[in-house]
Design a protein around this motif. Structure first.
Motif, PDB file in Angstrom:
ATOM      1  N   GLY A 124       8.077  12.260   5.972  1.00 32.70           N
ATOM      2  CA  GLY A 124       7.905  11.012   5.439  1.00 32.70           C
ATOM      3  C   GLY A 124       7.361  10.037   6.458  1.00 32.70           C
ATOM      4  N   VAL A 125       6.509   9.225   5.598  1.00 34.02           N
ATOM      5  CA  VAL A 125       5.997   8.176   6.659  1.00 34.02           C
ATOM      6  C   VAL A 125       5.999   6.830   5.946  1.00 34.02           C
ATOM      7  N   GLY A 126       6.761   5.942   6.510  1.00 33.58           N
ATOM      8  CA  GLY A 126       6.871   4.555   6.069  1.00 33.58           C
ATOM      9  C   GLY A 126       5.939   3.534   6.843  1.00 33.58           C
ATOM     10  N   ILE A 127       5.014   2.880   6.100  1.00 37.12           N
ATOM     11  CA  ILE A 127       4.165   2.121   6.786  1.00 37.12           C
ATOM     12  C   ILE A 127       4.596   0.592   6.926  1.00 37.12           C
ATOM     13  N   ARG A 128       4.540  -0.040   7.883  1.00 29.74           N
ATOM     14  CA  ARG A 128       4.935  -1.445   7.976  1.00 29.74           C
ATOM     15  C   ARG A 128       3.980  -2.133   8.364  1.00 29.74           C
ATOM     16  N   ILE A 129       3.747  -3.142   7.545  1.00 28.23           N
ATOM     17  CA  ILE A 129       2.273  -4.260   7.849  1.00 28.23           C
ATOM     18  C   ILE A 129       3.132  -5.353   8.373  1.00 28.23           C
ATOM     19  N   ASN A 130       2.976  -5.752   9.432  1.00 25.92           N
ATOM     20  CA  ASN A 130       3.395  -7.112  10.122  1.00 25.92           C
ATOM     21  C   ASN A 130       2.472  -8.154   9.421  1.00 25.92           C
ATOM     22  N   THR A 131       3.007  -9.108   8.673  1.00 27.50           N
ATOM     23  CA  THR A 131       2.075  -9.753   7.928  1.00 27.50           C
ATOM     24  C   THR A 131       2.296 -11.234   8.114  1.00 27.50           C
ATOM     25  N   ASP A 132       1.162 -11.898   8.343  1.00 30.29           N
ATOM     26  CA  ASP A 132       1.040 -13.267   8.533  1.00 30.29           C
ATOM     27  C   ASP A 132      -0.224 -13.863   7.669  1.00 30.29           C
ATOM     28  N   LYS A 133      -0.350 -15.210   7.855  1.00 27.71           N
ATOM     29  CA  LYS A 133      -1.260 -15.760   6.822  1.00 27.71           C
ATOM     30  C   LYS A 133      -2.785 -14.995   7.125  1.00 27.71           C
ATOM     31  N   ASN A 134      -3.052 -14.571   8.443  1.00 24.59           N
ATOM     32  CA  ASN A 134      -4.342 -14.139   8.612  1.00 24.59           C
ATOM     33  C   ASN A 134      -4.676 -12.621   7.941  1.00 24.59           C
ATOM     34  N   ASN A 135      -3.559 -11.694   8.349  1.00 26.56           N
ATOM     35  CA  ASN A 135      -4.191 -10.568   7.669  1.00 26.56           C
ATOM     36  C   ASN A 135      -3.438 -10.128   6.102  1.00 26.56           C
ATOM     37  N   LEU A 136      -2.841 -11.199   5.522  1.00 25.65           N
ATOM     38  CA  LEU A 136      -2.514 -10.953   4.110  1.00 25.65           C
ATOM     39  C   LEU A 136      -3.432 -10.464   3.250  1.00 25.65           C
ATOM     40  N   GLU A 137      -4.638 -11.187   3.235  1.00 27.32           N
ATOM     41  CA  GLU A 137      -5.612 -10.661   2.332  1.00 27.32           C
ATOM     42  C   GLU A 137      -5.844  -9.184   2.474  1.00 27.32           C
ATOM     43  N   SER A 138      -5.922  -8.601   3.796  1.00 27.45           N
ATOM     44  CA  SER A 138      -6.248  -7.177   3.856  1.00 27.45           C
ATOM     45  C   SER A 138      -5.319  -6.121   3.436  1.00 27.45           C
TER      46      SER A 138
END
Ligand code: SF4
Ligand code: SF4
Length: 468
Positions: free
Chosen positions: A251-265
């Motif tokens: 199992g792989v859980g991807i976590r995306i630490n999100t802020d205003k800069n990387n949200l669009e990506s």
């Protein structure tokens, strides 16, 4: 004979739903119900309530009494009741244990939000300490000393770091996982994913069976934030390694630490996963957004060069609403709790402690110390015990008691709070360190309202689907 006096229970929680209904939840019976606004108005209309005057049937009245929303108990009696209940639930929590092993504090990444920086700053020299086979044996012995009953242990040990899956630590990690496997444990790891291709013989559904990997957006943003100390950008290799893990049935859980800069990506990253076929591993692959919080603590951890622009929780939710991506937010657990209770027509789960650090969590460090929380590893003032001697643990009783003797009824503000067994008192570390507890107090009613509305809407959706 006059009817006994009833009143609205201090622990009746009510929240407005979007369709003019209200959700009633009771803070110590665990009851949950959907009611009309007029019923709530009556309950709030007077200090004393009587079934004769109630604008609803005797049957409804009896249900409200049975479920705790109206009561004969005084506030003080209710408080005493909840304190006894919190004690009993805390004793139950202490029967269960979960364990974490930190093979070493070392890491091949140089992200600025990382415990290794804190450890190195303290000049302890611990950052280069690595588990030996002898220490691993002692850690497993210590687990048996802590709890000899396997049935009360969480049989999944977490590997954490530093980076737990470093190529140079392959031998000791293999030893730990194989020995744990023989003893009946499986392993999961929070890893940066950069060198997992070297651990393929451990990647399987009964050994190292789940990985949490952080990818901070698309290649452009990720490589700026999560870089290797000598190789630089890490995105391409991690993406490839995710595929390797999935092929092994892990199992792989991807976590995306999100802020205003990387949200669009995020959408671009999701599209990449789609193109690579990772979503086809339905029960194994998941992606969730981690909310980078602008707390005092996070601000300290964030390097200015990372160019991070924090979202408020509300802003992040609005942005993500249309993106079909799960947000790992503080209301998630509460939402699950409320939703399952409404959907299965049962009670909500009540808990007197913010996390297992207050009951049965133990983290084993390579230097021979035991901690109870991943945020405090390497900090001497938080050492709970020393497992470096054979078959015994030298506990620091004061430190251990500081954590294990607290629950919502021992914290003055929580002992007076109707949300206590739902909020659980927040993160105990933040309470100990007097830091802002974002999931508590001022924000908890807001979180509760969000979770309640989300749960109710999901319930209505489920009902509608069943009809079709
Ligand atoms: S950070 Fe807080 S909530 Fe998390 S494990 Fe530590 S004490 Fe518990
Ligand atoms: S932390 Fe605040 S909201 Fe949570 S139980 Fe305690 S007083 Fe209530």
């Amino acid at each position: 004979m006059s009817e006994p006096t009833y009143k609205l229970s201090f622990y009746t929680i009510h929240t407005k739903l979007e369709d003019k209904k209200v959700m009633l939840v009771h803070g110590y019976t665990g009851a949950i119900d959907i009611a009309s606004e007029s019923l709530l108005s009556y309950l709030q209309s007077s200090k004393t309530l009587s079934s004769d005057e109630a604008p609803f049937s005797r049957e409804t009245w009896d249900i409200l009494v049975k479920r705790g929303y109206i009561t004969q108990k005084s506030k003080e009696e209710e408080k005493q009741y909840i304190a006894r209940m919190a004690d009993a639930l805390h004793r139950r929590n202490k029967l269960f244990n979960n364990f974490t092993i930190i093979p070493s504090y070392d890491c091949n990444f140089r992200c600025s939000y990382c415990i290794e920086n804190i450890i190195s700053e303290k000049g302890t020299g611990w950052s280069k300490k690595t588990f030996t086979k002898e220490m691993a044996d002692k850690a497993f012995d210590a687990m048996t000393v802590i709890n000899p009953h396997m049935e009360f242990k969480n049989k999944q040990i977490l590997l954490y770091g530093g980076e737990p899956l470093l190529k140079e630590n392959k031998e000791i990690v293999t030893y730990i996982v194989k020995k744990g496997y023989e003893l009946g444990y499986k392993f999961k790891a929070i890893t940066n994913g950069y060198e997992i291709e070297h651990f393929q013989d451990l990647l399987s559904s009964d050994m190292l069976y789940t990985l949490q990997i952080t990818i901070d957006g698309n290649k452009f943003w990720h490589d700026q934030r999560r870089y290797h100390y000598s190789d630089g950008g890490t995105f391409d290799r991690i993406i490839k390694n995710v595929g390797i893990a999935l092929e092994h049935g892990v199992g792989v859980g991807i976590r995306i630490n999100t802020d205003k800069n990387n949200l669009e990506s995020i959408n671009e990253l999701k599209q990449l996963f789609e193109n690579l076929g990772y979503y086809n591993y339905k029960n194994l692959f998941s992606v969730h957004v981690g909310w980078l919080q602008d707390t005092e603590q996070e601000s300290q951890k964030v390097d200015k060069n990372n160019n991070i622009q924090f979202f408020s929780f509300k802003e992040l939710n609005i942005e993500l609403k249309s993106r079909d991506i799960e947000v790992s937010d503080p209301s998630n657990n509460l939402f699950n709790n409320l939703y399952h209770a409404i959907s299965r027509k049962t009670h909500i789960t009540l808990n007197p402690t913010g996390c297992s650090a207050q009951s049965g969590a133990y983290v084993f460090g390579p230097e021979g110390y035991i901690y109870n929380c991943l945020e405090v590893v390497g900090r001497k003032e938080y050492i709970l015990g020393d497992f470096s001697e054979n078959h015994t643990i030298n506990w620091d009783d004061e430190n251990k008691n500081r954590w294990h003797s607290t629950h919502i009824a021992t914290i003055p503000k929580c002992s007076n709070c109707k949300y206590a067994l739902l909020c659980h008192g927040g993160c105990p570390l933040k309470t100990i360190e007097n830091k802002i507890n974002l999931t508590s107090c001022e924000s908890f009613p807001i979180l509760f309202n969000m979770a309640a509305n989300k749960a109710y809407n999901s319930y209505l959706e489920e009902q509608a689907n069943q009809k079709h």
